[in-house]
Design an enzyme around this catalytic site. Sequence first.
Site, PDB file in Angstrom:
ATOM      1  N   ASN A  31      -1.457 -13.581  -2.316  1.00 56.27           N
ATOM      2  CA  ASN A  31      -2.515 -13.483  -1.314  1.00 56.27           C
ATOM      3  C   ASN A  31      -2.130 -14.372  -0.124  1.00 56.27           C
ATOM      4  O   ASN A  31      -1.189 -15.169  -0.216  1.00 56.27           O
ATOM      5  CB  ASN A  31      -3.883 -13.865  -1.906  1.00 56.27           C
ATOM      6  CG  ASN A  31      -3.882 -15.245  -2.526  1.00 56.27           C
ATOM      7  OD1 ASN A  31      -3.540 -16.236  -1.887  1.00 56.27           O
ATOM      8  ND2 ASN A  31      -4.267 -15.317  -3.795  1.00 56.27           N
ATOM      9  N   VAL A  40       0.152  -9.717 -10.849  1.00 53.76           N
ATOM     10  CA  VAL A  40       1.481 -10.325 -10.766  1.00 53.76           C
ATOM     11  C   VAL A  40       1.378 -11.779 -10.301  1.00 53.76           C
ATOM     12  O   VAL A  40       2.031 -12.661 -10.852  1.00 53.76           O
ATOM     13  CB  VAL A  40       2.387  -9.520  -9.801  1.00 53.76           C
ATOM     14  CG1 VAL A  40       3.662 -10.263  -9.490  1.00 53.76           C
ATOM     15  CG2 VAL A  40       2.696  -8.155 -10.378  1.00 53.76           C
ATOM     16  N   ASP A  41       0.551 -12.026  -9.304  1.00 57.03           N
ATOM     17  CA  ASP A  41       0.386 -13.367  -8.741  1.00 57.03           C
ATOM     18  C   ASP A  41      -0.045 -14.358  -9.821  1.00 57.03           C
ATOM     19  O   ASP A  41       0.542 -15.431  -9.975  1.00 57.03           O
ATOM     20  CB  ASP A  41      -0.638 -13.305  -7.605  1.00 57.03           C
ATOM     21  CG  ASP A  41      -0.662 -14.542  -6.719  1.00 57.03           C
ATOM     22  OD1 ASP A  41       0.286 -15.346  -6.772  1.00 57.03           O
ATOM     23  OD2 ASP A  41      -1.638 -14.690  -5.968  1.00 57.03           O
ATOM     24  N   GLY A 125      -1.486  -2.766  -6.465  1.00 61.66           N
ATOM     25  CA  GLY A 125      -2.527  -3.101  -7.437  1.00 61.66           C
ATOM     26  C   GLY A 125      -3.885  -3.114  -6.769  1.00 61.66           C
ATOM     27  O   GLY A 125      -4.331  -2.106  -6.207  1.00 61.66           O
ATOM     28  N   ILE A 126      -4.504  -4.285  -6.755  1.00 62.38           N
ATOM     29  CA  ILE A 126      -5.865  -4.389  -6.205  1.00 62.38           C
ATOM     30  C   ILE A 126      -5.917  -4.139  -4.699  1.00 62.38           C
ATOM     31  O   ILE A 126      -7.000  -3.889  -4.169  1.00 62.38           O
ATOM     32  CB  ILE A 126      -6.537  -5.739  -6.546  1.00 62.38           C
ATOM     33  CG1 ILE A 126      -5.761  -6.914  -5.955  1.00 62.38           C
ATOM     34  CG2 ILE A 126      -6.695  -5.899  -8.046  1.00 62.38           C
ATOM     35  CD1 ILE A 126      -6.514  -8.228  -6.030  1.00 62.38           C
ATOM     36  N   TYR A 127      -4.776  -4.174  -4.017  1.00 62.26           N
ATOM     37  CA  TYR A 127      -4.765  -3.889  -2.581  1.00 62.26           C
ATOM     38  C   TYR A 127      -4.777  -2.390  -2.293  1.00 62.26           C
ATOM     39  O   TYR A 127      -4.835  -1.976  -1.140  1.00 62.26           O
ATOM     40  CB  TYR A 127      -3.588  -4.567  -1.898  1.00 62.26           C
ATOM     41  CG  TYR A 127      -3.766  -6.069  -1.703  1.00 62.26           C
ATOM     42  CD1 TYR A 127      -4.836  -6.767  -2.253  1.00 62.26           C
ATOM     43  CD2 TYR A 127      -2.862  -6.793  -0.960  1.00 62.26           C
ATOM     44  CE1 TYR A 127      -4.995  -8.128  -2.065  1.00 62.26           C
ATOM     45  CE2 TYR A 127      -3.003  -8.161  -0.757  1.00 62.26           C
ATOM     46  CZ  TYR A 127      -4.077  -8.816  -1.314  1.00 62.26           C
ATOM     47  OH  TYR A 127      -4.227 -10.165  -1.115  1.00 62.26           O
TER      48      TYR A 127
END
Length: 176
Positions: A31, A40-41, A125-127
């Site tokens: 982020n 992943v982060d 992913g969430i983006y």
Amino acid sequence: MQRQIGELVIECVQGDITRQDDIDVIVNAANKQLQGGGGVDGAIHRAAGPELVKASKALAPIEAGEAVITEAFDLPNNWVVHCAGPVYSHNAEVPKQLAACYRNALALAEDKQAASIAFPAISAGIYGYPLDKAGAIAVQAVSDHALAALSLQRVRFVLFSEEVYAAFSGALSELS
């Protein structure tokens, strides 16, 4: 799945990016605040230990498409490149920002004279980036770098699910 362009081998594998012990640099889909998060982060931050949070937060914030590099700490790699991928939208800048993530990460790896780098599916992913589009942009950015590569010999896309693997390996197989 793998292809060779010039001296650069580009490959897709399904797996865990934190367990790529034969790779010099891994890339974090971070982020903008570089604080760790989910997906992943979060996995990279958990595997690297608390020193990664301190090192990456000192370099924050970054904008979509930008990348910074830190040591890998408790990971089996030498370096972690943190890329802030864009949130998917129909804005014409978004694909350019996603491609810039890959280009900037490759440049940072070359600066460290790394022989290998592993990428996740940044922004997929969430983006919300559609997998086929994310895969095509990623593979093209790496392919564009192949003939200019200095130290890099291997680029690996490490993809967590079968669906993401299928999209990225499909993009790699369609590369002309």
